[in-house]
Design an enzyme around this catalytic site. Structure first.
Site: not given
Ligand code: THU
Length: 137
Positions: A42-44, A53, A55, A88
């Site tokens: 995941n990349i915020e 996300c 995935e 996702c």
């Molecule tokens: N996140 C994912 O990468 N995959 C998921 O299926 C659930 C949520 C990430 C998004 C965000 O960066 C962090 O988790 C908190 O929501």
């Protein structure tokens, strides 16, 4: 299919997570029908909504390299069994209608589902084709 290998690749990808805001790390690894593995984390983003996300990072990497058919995807996260979010699930639906989804805490501790268990009565590319016939376009 080597599920443990897929989980171990997801665990490696999780370490790359860029999560300065949530501090919640997620990793994913998918297997294409040609047995190629793509991983993602995941990349915020500071303005939040562009956040991606793990995935979808893995899926978009695969599709952009020409691999459109997903056989399986493993997901690991910082919670006890991190399940894919709704968005996702829909993206997996596009490229892996029959995909196996492996939700793992570790290589030894995992659960697996078919996509249609996690996203029942789904809408996908085939429905657009069906509707085209019905609408006579
Ligand atoms: N996140 C994912 O990468 N995959 C998921 O299926 C659930 C949520 C990430 C998004 C965000 O960066 C962090 O988790 C908190 O929501």
């Amino acid at each position: 299919m080597d599920k443990k290998k897929l989980i171990s690749e997801a665990l490696i990808a999780q370490k790359k997570a860029y999560v300065p805001y949530s501090k919640f790390r997620v990793g994913a690894a998918l297997l294409t029908e040609d047995d190629k593995i793509f991983t993602g984390c995941n990349i915020e983003i500071a303005s939040y909504s562009p956040t991606l996300c793990a995935e979808r990072t893995a899926i978009f990497k695969a599709v952009s390299e020409g691999y459109r058919n997903i056989k399986a995807i493993a997901v690991v996260g910082d919670s006890d069994f991190t399940y894919p979010c709704g968005v996702c699930r829909q993206v997996i639906r596009e490229f892996g209608k029959d995909a196996i989804i492996i939700i793992a805490n570790s290589e030894e501790d995992y659960r697996e589902y078919r996509l249609d268990e996690l996203l029942p009565f789904s809408f996908g590319p085939e429905n657009l084709d069906e509707d085209k016939e019905r609408r006579n376009v």
